[in-house]
Write a protein that holds these residues in place. Structure first.
Motif, PDB file in Angstrom:
ATOM      1  N   ARG A 116       0.842  -1.205   0.000  1.00  0.00           N
ATOM      2  CA  ARG A 116       0.000   0.000   0.000  1.00  0.00           C
ATOM      3  C   ARG A 116       0.871   1.247   0.000  1.00  0.00           C
ATOM      4  NH1 ARG A 116      -2.594  -0.682   5.021  1.00  0.00           N
ATOM      5  NH2 ARG A 116      -3.060   1.512   4.916  1.00  0.00           N
ATOM      6  N   GLU A 117       1.891   1.245   0.852  1.00  0.00           N
ATOM      7  CA  GLU A 117       2.794   2.395   0.918  1.00  0.00           C
ATOM      8  C   GLU A 117       3.495   2.623  -0.416  1.00  0.00           C
ATOM      9  OE1 GLU A 117       3.394   4.675   3.560  1.00  0.00           O
ATOM     10  OE2 GLU A 117       1.484   3.745   4.133  1.00  0.00           O
ATOM     11  N   ALA A 118       3.707   1.553  -1.165  1.00  0.00           N
ATOM     12  CA  ALA A 118       4.366   1.663  -2.470  1.00  0.00           C
ATOM     13  C   ALA A 118       3.416   2.196  -3.543  1.00  0.00           C
ATOM     14  CB  ALA A 118       4.925   0.303  -2.895  1.00  0.00           C
ATOM     15  N   GLY A 119       2.106   2.262  -3.248  1.00  0.00           N
ATOM     16  CA  GLY A 119       1.157   2.846  -4.197  1.00  0.00           C
ATOM     17  C   GLY A 119       0.050   1.946  -4.679  1.00  0.00           C
ATOM     18  N   ALA A 120      -0.042   0.699  -4.199  1.00  0.00           N
ATOM     19  CA  ALA A 120      -1.138  -0.176  -4.621  1.00  0.00           C
ATOM     20  C   ALA A 120      -2.477   0.447  -4.195  1.00  0.00           C
ATOM     21  CB  ALA A 120      -0.994  -1.568  -4.006  1.00  0.00           C
ATOM     22  N   SER A 121      -3.462   0.424  -5.090  1.00  0.00           N
ATOM     23  CA  SER A 121      -4.763   1.005  -4.752  1.00  0.00           C
ATOM     24  C   SER A 121      -5.631   0.043  -3.953  1.00  0.00           C
ATOM     25  CB  SER A 121      -5.491   1.459  -6.013  1.00  0.00           C
ATOM     26  OG  SER A 121      -5.724   0.365  -6.865  1.00  0.00           O
ATOM     27  N   GLU A 122      -5.440  -1.271  -4.146  1.00  0.00           N
ATOM     28  CA  GLU A 122      -6.167  -2.271  -3.367  1.00  0.00           C
ATOM     29  C   GLU A 122      -5.248  -3.421  -2.996  1.00  0.00           C
ATOM     30  OE1 GLU A 122     -10.859  -2.031  -4.516  1.00  0.00           O
ATOM     31  OE2 GLU A 122      -9.663  -3.506  -5.602  1.00  0.00           O
ATOM     32  N   ILE A 123      -5.487  -3.944  -1.821  1.00  0.00           N
ATOM     33  CA  ILE A 123      -4.780  -5.130  -1.346  1.00  0.00           C
ATOM     34  C   ILE A 123      -5.847  -6.090  -0.833  1.00  0.00           C
ATOM     35  CG2 ILE A 123      -3.151  -6.077   0.348  1.00  0.00           C
ATOM     36  CD1 ILE A 123      -1.763  -4.200  -1.568  1.00  0.00           C
ATOM     37  N   LEU A 124      -5.859  -7.309  -1.346  1.00  0.00           N
ATOM     38  CA  LEU A 124      -6.762  -8.344  -0.868  1.00  0.00           C
ATOM     39  C   LEU A 124      -5.931  -9.309  -0.040  1.00  0.00           C
ATOM     40  CD1 LEU A 124      -9.623  -9.552  -0.926  1.00  0.00           C
ATOM     41  CD2 LEU A 124      -8.939 -10.822  -2.959  1.00  0.00           C
ATOM     42  N   LEU A 125      -6.207  -9.357   1.251  1.00  0.00           N
ATOM     43  CA  LEU A 125      -5.471 -10.207   2.179  1.00  0.00           C
ATOM     44  C   LEU A 125      -6.350 -11.402   2.520  1.00  0.00           C
ATOM     45  CD1 LEU A 125      -2.800 -10.248   3.792  1.00  0.00           C
ATOM     46  CD2 LEU A 125      -3.997  -9.007   5.599  1.00  0.00           C
ATOM     47  N   ILE A 126      -5.850 -12.620   2.285  1.00  0.00           N
ATOM     48  CA  ILE A 126      -6.668 -13.829   2.407  1.00  0.00           C
ATOM     49  C   ILE A 126      -5.954 -14.864   3.260  1.00  0.00           C
ATOM     50  CG2 ILE A 126      -7.792 -15.702   1.135  1.00  0.00           C
ATOM     51  CD1 ILE A 126      -7.759 -13.880  -1.321  1.00  0.00           C
ATOM     52  N   SER A 127      -6.729 -15.531   4.121  1.00  0.00           N
ATOM     53  CA  SER A 127      -6.238 -16.694   4.858  1.00  0.00           C
ATOM     54  C   SER A 127      -7.334 -17.756   4.832  1.00  0.00           C
ATOM     55  CB  SER A 127      -5.900 -16.320   6.309  1.00  0.00           C
ATOM     56  OG  SER A 127      -7.078 -16.187   7.078  1.00  0.00           O
ATOM     57  N   ASP A 128      -7.099 -18.852   5.514  1.00  0.00           N
ATOM     58  CA  ASP A 128      -8.126 -19.899   5.555  1.00  0.00           C
ATOM     59  C   ASP A 128      -9.244 -19.554   6.535  1.00  0.00           C
ATOM     60  OD1 ASP A 128      -6.580 -20.216   7.840  1.00  0.00           O
ATOM     61  OD2 ASP A 128      -6.629 -22.416   7.765  1.00  0.00           O
ATOM     62  N   LYS A 129      -9.157 -18.435   7.251  1.00  0.00           N
ATOM     63  CA  LYS A 129     -10.178 -18.015   8.226  1.00  0.00           C
ATOM     64  C   LYS A 129     -11.005 -16.814   7.776  1.00  0.00           C
ATOM     65  CE  LYS A 129      -8.820 -20.904  11.408  1.00  0.00           C
ATOM     66  NZ  LYS A 129      -9.459 -22.182  11.459  1.00  0.00           N
ATOM     67  N   VAL A 187      -9.885  -9.767   3.782  1.00  0.00           N
ATOM     68  CA  VAL A 187     -10.184  -8.342   3.902  1.00  0.00           C
ATOM     69  C   VAL A 187      -9.659  -7.643   2.649  1.00  0.00           C
ATOM     70  CG1 VAL A 187      -8.057  -7.827   5.187  1.00  0.00           C
ATOM     71  CG2 VAL A 187     -10.012  -6.280   5.366  1.00  0.00           C
ATOM     72  N   LEU A 188     -10.480  -6.762   2.100  1.00  0.00           N
ATOM     73  CA  LEU A 188     -10.078  -5.946   0.961  1.00  0.00           C
ATOM     74  C   LEU A 188      -9.823  -4.537   1.471  1.00  0.00           C
ATOM     75  CD1 LEU A 188      -9.665  -5.503  -2.087  1.00  0.00           C
ATOM     76  CD2 LEU A 188     -12.116  -4.998  -2.230  1.00  0.00           C
ATOM     77  N   MET A 189      -8.586  -4.096   1.346  1.00  0.00           N
ATOM     78  CA  MET A 189      -8.234  -2.732   1.748  1.00  0.00           C
ATOM     79  C   MET A 189      -8.153  -1.890   0.485  1.00  0.00           C
ATOM     80  SD  MET A 189      -5.376  -3.493   4.667  1.00  0.00           S
ATOM     81  CE  MET A 189      -4.591  -4.862   3.798  1.00  0.00           C
ATOM     82  N   HIS A 190      -8.917  -0.822   0.452  1.00  0.00           N
ATOM     83  CA  HIS A 190      -8.975   0.059  -0.709  1.00  0.00           C
ATOM     84  C   HIS A 190      -8.521   1.446  -0.270  1.00  0.00           C
ATOM     85  CE1 HIS A 190     -10.562   1.585  -4.564  1.00  0.00           C
ATOM     86  NE2 HIS A 190     -10.749   2.682  -3.854  1.00  0.00           N
ATOM     87  N   GLU A 191      -7.507   1.949  -0.911  1.00  0.00           N
ATOM     88  CA  GLU A 191      -7.003   3.287  -0.610  1.00  0.00           C
ATOM     89  C   GLU A 191      -7.753   4.300  -1.465  1.00  0.00           C
ATOM     90  OE1 GLU A 191      -4.561   4.144   1.718  1.00  0.00           O
ATOM     91  OE2 GLU A 191      -4.907   2.066   2.311  1.00  0.00           O
ATOM     92  N   LEU A 192      -8.350   5.300  -0.845  1.00  0.00           N
ATOM     93  CA  LEU A 192      -9.078   6.324  -1.603  1.00  0.00           C
ATOM     94  C   LEU A 192      -8.125   7.260  -2.340  1.00  0.00           C
ATOM     95  CD1 LEU A 192     -11.953   7.161   0.886  1.00  0.00           C
ATOM     96  CD2 LEU A 192     -12.074   5.837  -1.229  1.00  0.00           C
ATOM     97  N   ARG A 193      -7.004   7.536  -1.765  1.00  0.00           N
ATOM     98  CA  ARG A 193      -5.979   8.379  -2.388  1.00  0.00           C
ATOM     99  C   ARG A 193      -6.568   9.649  -3.029  1.00  0.00           C
ATOM    100  NH1 ARG A 193      -1.674   5.575  -1.319  1.00  0.00           N
ATOM    101  NH2 ARG A 193      -1.567   3.329  -1.666  1.00  0.00           N
ATOM    102  N   GLY A 194      -7.402  10.337  -2.229  1.00  0.00           N
ATOM    103  CA  GLY A 194      -7.980  11.593  -2.683  1.00  0.00           C
ATOM    104  C   GLY A 194      -9.353  11.476  -3.324  1.00  0.00           C
ATOM    105  N   ASP A 195      -9.782  10.271  -3.671  1.00  0.00           N
ATOM    106  CA  ASP A 195     -11.126  10.090  -4.221  1.00  0.00           C
ATOM    107  C   ASP A 195     -12.147  10.304  -3.114  1.00  0.00           C
ATOM    108  OD1 ASP A 195     -10.107   9.471  -6.700  1.00  0.00           O
ATOM    109  OD2 ASP A 195     -10.315   7.286  -6.454  1.00  0.00           O
ATOM    110  N   PRO A 196     -13.387  10.655  -3.469  1.00  0.00           N
ATOM    111  CA  PRO A 196     -14.404  10.851  -2.429  1.00  0.00           C
ATOM    112  C   PRO A 196     -14.773   9.523  -1.754  1.00  0.00           C
ATOM    113  CG  PRO A 196     -15.374  11.067  -4.615  1.00  0.00           C
ATOM    114  CD  PRO A 196     -13.886  10.932  -4.801  1.00  0.00           C
TER     115      PRO A 196
END
Length: 194
Positions: free
Chosen positions: A81-94, A97-106
């Motif tokens: 995310r710090e490198a500039g990815a707009s979304e990160i999908l983190l997945i485990s067997d439990k 979570v989808l993290m979405h960076e607005l980066r100035g968007d409303p």
């Protein structure tokens, strides 16, 4: 900046919102303001098992005005995310979570948020003061604040810890704040899910 009791919110049958639209009457949605959030959050926490225990799938949307981060500094996903990815999908067997960076968007509105969520029977929503959908007001007379329902036509019931004779002439259903099963019953009846 007036501090008032939190509301307790429910949104009905998520698939109805897949197109990102609320119905004309705000049918099946409850909404309100976050102020003394521990009361609203505690009530939501207590109501969830009352509804889920009936075999219904329950989800929650919580809006906050505070900065938050579910990620941990130094982890790969945080560094991406710090490198500039707009979304990160983190997945485990439990869970995932989808993290979405607005980066100035409303910030997306409630309908857009509902469109992102998986189908379920009810969505409990906390923290959308200005959206006009039915609300359950939490009222604690000991705090000395006036009821909100007279100025807010979206309030459909009042959950309170007031003595039975403390709110004479209340024209809305009165719910016992200390009886989450009764609050859940009201929600399910109001939603036509009983």
């Amino acid at each position: 900046d007036q501090q008032r009791e939190a509301f307790f919110y429910i949104c009905d049958r998520l698939p109805r919102f897949r197109a990102g639209k609320l119905d004309a009457r705000g049918n099946g949605q409850y909404l309100g303001e976050k102020a003394m959030q521990k009361y609203g959050a505690t009530l939501i926490e207590q109501v969830i098992p009352c509804i889920a225990g009936r075999g219904l799938k329950v989800s929650v949307i919580k809006h906050t005005h505070h900065a938050f981060d579910v990620d941990k500094p130094g982890k790969d996903s945080w560094r991406h995310r710090e490198a500039g990815a707009s979304e990160i999908l983190l997945i485990s067997d439990k869970r995932w979570v989808l993290m979405h960076e607005l980066r100035g968007d409303p910030e997306p509105d409630l309908a857009a948020q509902l469109a992102i969520m998986s189908p379920c029977d009810l969505v409990l929503v906390e923290g959308f003061k200005s959206v006009h959908i039915p609300k359950i007001e939490i009222h604690r007379p000991a705090h000395g604040r006036p009821l909100l329902y007279p100025d807010n036509p979206a309030v459909v019931a009042v959950a309170t810890d007031a003595a039975p004779d403390a709110l004479p002439g209340l024209p809305l259903p009165r719910l016992d704040l200390n009886d989450p099963a009764a609050v859940a019953d009201f929600i399910l009846r109001h939603q036509g899910l009983t």
